[in-house]
Design a protein around this motif. Structure first.
Motif, PDB file in Angstrom:
ATOM      1  N   UNK A  46      10.698  99.832  27.352  1.00  0.00           N
ATOM      2  CA  UNK A  46      10.396  98.246  27.571  1.00  0.00           C
ATOM      3  C   UNK A  46      10.465  97.465  26.499  1.00  0.00           C
ATOM      4  N   UNK A  47      10.236  97.983  25.151  1.00  0.00           N
ATOM      5  CA  UNK A  47      10.201  97.142  24.120  1.00  0.00           C
ATOM      6  C   UNK A  47      11.735  97.137  23.480  1.00  0.00           C
ATOM      7  N   UNK A  48      12.257  98.312  23.685  1.00  0.00           N
ATOM      8  CA  UNK A  48      13.928  98.448  23.252  1.00  0.00           C
ATOM      9  C   UNK A  48      14.725  97.606  24.243  1.00  0.00           C
ATOM     10  N   UNK A  49      14.332  97.874  25.406  1.00  0.00           N
ATOM     11  CA  UNK A  49      15.220  96.851  26.369  1.00  0.00           C
ATOM     12  C   UNK A  49      14.933  95.330  26.099  1.00  0.00           C
ATOM     13  N   UNK A  50      13.609  94.764  25.914  1.00  0.00           N
ATOM     14  CA  UNK A  50      13.538  93.163  25.745  1.00  0.00           C
ATOM     15  C   UNK A  50      14.345  93.038  24.385  1.00  0.00           C
ATOM     16  N   UNK A  51      13.899  93.992  23.205  1.00  0.00           N
ATOM     17  CA  UNK A  51      14.415  93.408  22.110  1.00  0.00           C
ATOM     18  C   UNK A  51      15.903  93.364  22.122  1.00  0.00           C
ATOM     19  N   UNK A  52      16.571  94.373  22.796  1.00  0.00           N
ATOM     20  CA  UNK A  52      17.863  94.385  22.725  1.00  0.00           C
ATOM     21  C   UNK A  52      18.719  93.321  23.324  1.00  0.00           C
ATOM     22  N   UNK A  53      17.828  92.412  24.053  1.00  0.00           N
ATOM     23  CA  UNK A  53      18.335  91.343  24.931  1.00  0.00           C
ATOM     24  C   UNK A  53      17.851  90.101  24.378  1.00  0.00           C
ATOM     25  N   UNK A  54      17.391  90.147  22.925  1.00  0.00           N
ATOM     26  CA  UNK A  54      17.067  89.039  22.462  1.00  0.00           C
ATOM     27  C   UNK A  54      16.088  88.166  22.764  1.00  0.00           C
ATOM     28  N   UNK A  55      15.192  88.703  23.836  1.00  0.00           N
ATOM     29  CA  UNK A  55      13.807  87.838  24.386  1.00  0.00           C
ATOM     30  C   UNK A  55      12.970  87.499  23.444  1.00  0.00           C
ATOM     31  N   UNK A  56      12.901  88.174  22.251  1.00  0.00           N
ATOM     32  CA  UNK A  56      12.048  87.845  21.238  1.00  0.00           C
ATOM     33  C   UNK A  56      12.329  86.579  20.765  1.00  0.00           C
ATOM     34  N   UNK A  57      13.539  85.793  20.792  1.00  0.00           N
ATOM     35  CA  UNK A  57      13.951  84.651  20.303  1.00  0.00           C
ATOM     36  C   UNK A  57      13.631  83.606  21.284  1.00  0.00           C
ATOM     37  N   UNK A  58      13.379  83.927  22.459  1.00  0.00           N
ATOM     38  CA  UNK A  58      13.091  82.798  23.481  1.00  0.00           C
ATOM     39  C   UNK A  58      11.798  82.649  23.947  1.00  0.00           C
ATOM     40  N   UNK A  59      10.745  83.605  23.511  1.00  0.00           N
ATOM     41  CA  UNK A  59       9.593  83.548  24.326  1.00  0.00           C
ATOM     42  C   UNK A  59       8.623  83.852  23.315  1.00  0.00           C
ATOM     43  N   UNK A  60       7.284  83.392  23.277  1.00  0.00           N
ATOM     44  CA  UNK A  60       6.326  83.577  22.451  1.00  0.00           C
ATOM     45  C   UNK A  60       5.789  85.059  22.244  1.00  0.00           C
ATOM     46  N   UNK A  61       5.668  85.580  21.033  1.00  0.00           N
ATOM     47  CA  UNK A  61       5.268  86.996  20.859  1.00  0.00           C
ATOM     48  C   UNK A  61       4.171  87.522  21.688  1.00  0.00           C
ATOM     49  N   UNK A  62       3.226  86.777  21.640  1.00  0.00           N
ATOM     50  CA  UNK A  62       2.027  87.090  22.528  1.00  0.00           C
ATOM     51  C   UNK A  62       2.061  87.353  23.841  1.00  0.00           C
ATOM     52  N   UNK A  63       3.106  86.579  24.687  1.00  0.00           N
ATOM     53  CA  UNK A  63       3.796  86.716  25.819  1.00  0.00           C
ATOM     54  C   UNK A  63       4.416  87.898  25.969  1.00  0.00           C
ATOM     55  N   UNK A  64       5.296  88.183  25.084  1.00  0.00           N
ATOM     56  CA  UNK A  64       6.362  89.485  25.045  1.00  0.00           C
ATOM     57  C   UNK A  64       5.440  90.743  25.125  1.00  0.00           C
ATOM     58  N   UNK A  65       4.357  90.852  24.157  1.00  0.00           N
ATOM     59  CA  UNK A  65       3.508  91.967  23.934  1.00  0.00           C
ATOM     60  C   UNK A  65       2.808  92.197  25.322  1.00  0.00           C
ATOM     61  N   UNK A  66       2.500  90.920  26.196  1.00  0.00           N
ATOM     62  CA  UNK A  66       1.796  91.328  27.241  1.00  0.00           C
ATOM     63  C   UNK A  66       2.540  91.842  28.387  1.00  0.00           C
ATOM     64  N   UNK A  67       3.722  91.214  28.325  1.00  0.00           N
ATOM     65  CA  UNK A  67       4.837  91.972  29.314  1.00  0.00           C
ATOM     66  C   UNK A  67       5.214  93.258  28.741  1.00  0.00           C
ATOM     67  N   UNK A  68       5.059  93.891  27.735  1.00  0.00           N
ATOM     68  CA  UNK A  68       5.485  95.006  27.239  1.00  0.00           C
ATOM     69  C   UNK A  68       4.231  96.074  27.897  1.00  0.00           C
ATOM     70  N   UNK A  69       3.263  95.721  27.926  1.00  0.00           N
ATOM     71  CA  UNK A  69       1.993  96.438  28.198  1.00  0.00           C
ATOM     72  C   UNK A  69       2.168  96.607  29.760  1.00  0.00           C
ATOM     73  N   UNK A  70       2.400  95.665  30.483  1.00  0.00           N
ATOM     74  CA  UNK A  70       2.465  95.784  31.906  1.00  0.00           C
ATOM     75  C   UNK A  70       3.748  96.771  32.129  1.00  0.00           C
ATOM     76  N   UNK A  71       4.867  96.354  31.821  1.00  0.00           N
ATOM     77  CA  UNK A  71       6.081  97.043  31.921  1.00  0.00           C
ATOM     78  C   UNK A  71       5.703  98.624  31.547  1.00  0.00           C
ATOM     79  N   UNK A  72       5.214  98.676  30.277  1.00  0.00           N
ATOM     80  CA  UNK A  72       5.123 100.332  29.836  1.00  0.00           C
ATOM     81  C   UNK A  72       4.097 101.122  30.764  1.00  0.00           C
ATOM     82  N   UNK A  73       3.049 100.284  31.395  1.00  0.00           N
ATOM     83  CA  UNK A  73       2.376 101.079  32.190  1.00  0.00           C
ATOM     84  C   UNK A  73       3.060 101.610  33.660  1.00  0.00           C
ATOM     85  N   UNK A  74       3.738 100.604  34.122  1.00  0.00           N
ATOM     86  CA  UNK A  74       4.666 100.641  35.250  1.00  0.00           C
ATOM     87  C   UNK A  74       5.598 101.890  35.260  1.00  0.00           C
TER      88      UNK A  74
END
Length: 328
Positions: A46-74
Motif C-alpha cells: 500500500x505504501x509503495x502504491x500511494x507513494x508512487x502516485x504522489x499522494x504524499x504531496x496532497x494529504x497530511x502524513x498522519x492521514x496517509x499513515x492511517x490509510x496505510x494501516x487500514x489498507x495494509x490489514x485488508x
C-alpha cells in the motif's frame, strides 16, 4: 530450539537458507507470526502504491499513515488467504502435495523481504514524501535512485525465495515451482492493470472536461484556435498536474486529430528545431513534418505551446500554419 527464537531468526535466515527456514516454519507453525508478516506485506504494498502516485504531496502524513494501516490489514489478509488457496490448487495440478497451511507459510516466506521494503518505503516517504521544501534536487534524485535500486534487488530476491519455498511446500522440483510462479504471473499483471484502470477512471486528473472548463481550471490565459480544417466530433481538455500542463484535443476520429499542449514551464518535449515561421503577435514557431504528423512549437505570453496534427496523410503546410496563426 525455542519456537519464538525460530520465528525471529526466520527474518534473517530466509535470505540465505530459504528451504531450511521453510521447514522450520512448517514444523513450528505460529498463526500470530504469520498474520504479523502479512500485515507488513500489505503495508509495504500500500505504501509503495500511494507513494508512487504522489499522494504524499496532497494529504497530511498522519492521514496517509492511517490509510496505510487500514489498507495494509485488508490487502495483507486477503492476499494471505486467497493466494494460498490458489497456489494449492494450481500446484496440485502439477503433482504438488502441499496442504493449504503449507502454502500459507510459503506466502509468508515470500513476504518476509517486504519487511525490509516496508522500512525502505517508510524511509523514502519521510525523506521525499513532500520534497517541496528541499532545495538539493540532485541529492533527492540520488537518494530515490539508491532506494529504488535496493527495492528492485530485494523484489527479485523475494521471487527466488518464493520459488524455493513453493518447491518445499508442494514437495516437488524447483522447475515445477518456477513453472507454478510463471503460471501465477499473468494474474499479477491482470490485477495490476485492473487497479490501474480503476485508478484512471476514478482519478479526477485524468477525467476530460469541456475545453473552456479545462482552461479555467488550469488558471492561465490559454489561447484556442478559431480555425480548424475539419469539424470535430469530440472536443475536450485535461490537466496533467504532475507535469503542470494542459492538453486540448479536437478529434474527428482515430485517424484525424489536432492536439496541443500548453505549459508555463519549458517542457522536455518542446522543440526549437525545424523551419522557423512567424505566427501572431511576434510569436515565432518551429515547424516540422515527421511520420505523417505536422508539428509546431512556439512560445507566447509566458506559455509554451506544442501542437500536433495527426492524420493518415500530412495536411498542407499552409493549412497547418493557418490553424496555428488563428490562436487568439
Amino acid at each position: 530450539m525455542d519456537q519464538k527464537i525460530t520465528h525471529f531468526n526466520s527474518l534473517f535466515t530466509v535470505w540465505f537458507k530459504p528451504r531450511e527456514t521453510m521447514r522450520n516454519l512448517l514444523e513450528n507453525p505460529n498463526p500470530k507470526f504469520f498474520y504479523f508478516m502479512m500485515l507488513f506485506y500489505g503495508l509495504s504494498t500500500a505504501l509503495f502504491e500511494l507513494s508512487d502516485r504522489g499522494i504524499g504531496q496532497e494529504m497530511p502524513r498522519v492521514v496517509i499513515l492511517f490509510i496505510e494501516i487500514i489498507l495494509g490489514i485488508v490487502v495483507g489478509l486477503i492476499w494471505y488467504y486467497l493466494i494460498s488457496g490458489f497456489l494449492k490448487w494450481l500446484g496440485s495440478l502439477l503433482g504438488g502435495k502441499g496442504r493449504y497451511r503449507d502454502l500459507q507459510i510459503a506466502v509468508v516466506c515470500h513476504a518476509i523481504p517486504y519487511v525490509v521494503l516496508t522500512g525502505l518505503s517508510i524511509l523514502a516517504f519521510l525523506l521525499f514524501g513532500d520534497s517541496s521544501g528541499l532545495s538539493d534536487e540532485g541529492l533527492i534524485s540520488l537518494g530515490i535512485y539508491i532506494l529504488s535500486g535496493i527495492a528492485i534487488i530485494l523484489s527479485v530476491w523475494s521471487i527466488i525465495i518464493f520459488v524455493i519455498c513453493l518447491s518445499e511446500a508442494h514437495r516437488f522440483s524447483i522447475k515445477k515451482a518456477l513453472l507454478l510462479w510463471f503460471v501465477l504471473l499473468p494474474f499479477y499483471w491482470i490485477g495490476s492493470m485492473s487497479l490501474s484502470f480503476i485508478e484512471v477512471v476514478q482519478n479526477e486528473e485524468y477525467k476530460t472536461k469541456p475545453i473552456n472548463e479545462a482552461i479555467s481550471d488550469f488558471g492561465y490565459d490559454v489561447k484556442t484556435p478559431s480555425y480548424i480544417t475539419f469539424k470535430p466530433k469530440k472536443e475536450y481538455g485535461w490537466i496533467d498536474k504532475e507535469l503542470n500542463q494542459l492538453q486540448i484535443t479536437y478529434q474527428r476520429g482515430f485517424s484525424q486529430e489536432l492536439t496541443y499542449n500548453v505549459s508555463p514551464e519549458k517542457p522536455l518535449y518542446y522543440r526549437e528545431i525545424g523551419e522557423k515561421v512567424y505566427l501572431y503577435d511576434d510569436a515565432i514557431g518551429y515547424y516540422t513534418e515527421i511520420d505523417e504528423v505536422n508539428r509546431i512549437d512556439w512560445y507566447h505570453d509566458g506559455l509554451y505551446y506544442s501542437m500536433d496534427y495527426v492524420s493518415n496523410d500530412l495536411i498542407k503546410k499552409t493549412q497547418f500554419l493557418k490553424i496555428a496563426r488563428s490562436f487568439k
